[in-house]
Design a protein around this motif. Sequence first.
Motif, mmCIF file in Angstrom:
data_model
loop_
_atom_site.group_PDB
_atom_site.id
_atom_site.type_symbol
_atom_site.label_atom_id
_atom_site.label_comp_id
_atom_site.label_asym_id
_atom_site.label_seq_id
_atom_site.Cartn_x
_atom_site.Cartn_y
_atom_site.Cartn_z
ATOM 1 N N GLU A 30 0.822 -1.200 0.000
ATOM 2 C CA GLU A 30 0.000 0.000 0.000
ATOM 3 C C GLU A 30 0.863 1.259 0.000
ATOM 4 O O GLU A 30 0.538 2.240 -0.670
ATOM 5 N N ALA A 33 2.159 1.655 -3.521
ATOM 6 C CA ALA A 33 1.090 2.120 -4.401
ATOM 7 C C ALA A 33 0.813 3.608 -4.185
ATOM 8 O O ALA A 33 0.648 4.372 -5.146
ATOM 9 N N LEU A 34 0.777 4.036 -2.927
ATOM 10 C CA LEU A 34 0.553 5.444 -2.620
ATOM 11 C C LEU A 34 1.693 6.294 -3.151
ATOM 12 O O LEU A 34 1.462 7.351 -3.748
ATOM 13 N N ALA A 37 1.288 6.867 -6.855
ATOM 14 C CA ALA A 37 0.211 7.813 -7.154
ATOM 15 C C ALA A 37 0.641 9.248 -6.838
ATOM 16 O O ALA A 37 0.332 10.177 -7.595
ATOM 17 N N THR A 64 -7.550 8.723 -9.596
ATOM 18 C CA THR A 64 -7.745 7.318 -9.277
ATOM 19 C C THR A 64 -6.833 6.484 -10.157
ATOM 20 O O THR A 64 -6.837 6.635 -11.378
ATOM 21 N N GLU A 68 -3.150 0.335 -9.311
ATOM 22 C CA GLU A 68 -2.605 0.314 -7.948
ATOM 23 C C GLU A 68 -3.709 0.400 -6.890
ATOM 24 O O GLU A 68 -3.448 0.268 -5.712
ATOM 25 N N ARG A 69 -4.928 0.681 -7.324
ATOM 26 C CA ARG A 69 -6.082 0.793 -6.433
ATOM 27 C C ARG A 69 -5.868 1.877 -5.374
ATOM 28 O O ARG A 69 -5.967 1.645 -4.175
ATOM 29 N N VAL A 70 -5.560 3.076 -5.880
ATOM 30 C CA VAL A 70 -5.344 4.238 -5.027
ATOM 31 C C VAL A 70 -6.257 5.361 -5.512
ATOM 32 O O VAL A 70 -6.432 5.550 -6.713
ATOM 33 N N ARG A 71 -6.833 6.093 -4.566
ATOM 34 C CA ARG A 71 -7.652 7.264 -4.880
ATOM 35 C C ARG A 71 -7.166 8.424 -4.029
ATOM 36 O O ARG A 71 -7.019 8.289 -2.810
ATOM 37 N N ILE A 88 -7.138 10.103 1.146
ATOM 38 C CA ILE A 88 -6.444 8.994 0.516
ATOM 39 C C ILE A 88 -7.237 7.711 0.729
ATOM 40 O O ILE A 88 -7.723 7.454 1.830
ATOM 41 N N GLU A 89 -7.355 6.905 -0.317
ATOM 42 C CA GLU A 89 -7.867 5.545 -0.216
ATOM 43 C C GLU A 89 -6.836 4.634 -0.843
ATOM 44 O O GLU A 89 -6.418 4.862 -1.979
ATOM 45 N N VAL A 90 -6.415 3.623 -0.124
ATOM 46 C CA VAL A 90 -5.485 2.627 -0.669
ATOM 47 C C VAL A 90 -6.088 1.275 -0.425
ATOM 48 O O VAL A 90 -6.588 0.985 0.628
#
Length: 90
Positions: A30, A33-34, A37, A64, A68-71, A88-90
Amino acid sequence: MAPQHGSRRARIAFSDAAAKQVEAITSEAEIHALDRALVVVSVDPDVGEPIPGNADGPLLREYTDDVERVRLVYWISALRTVVVVAYIEV
């Protein structure tokens, strides 16, 4: 010939809420991924889509990364040198 330099990246800053979200992330995947982004947004702050709202505050944008599924929800400073991450959403 003088060396060519790319455009400068915007500096990333976090709202208090986003900073707490970052502190709560414990997974290496995570965090990676962050980081990816945040680099994308710092290189091109306009990459995110504008979030409709009123003109009372800063224009919020949403980036988005489905891979990586990050917002990220953020706004850009007036001089476009700072990106303030609000959520942040991870």
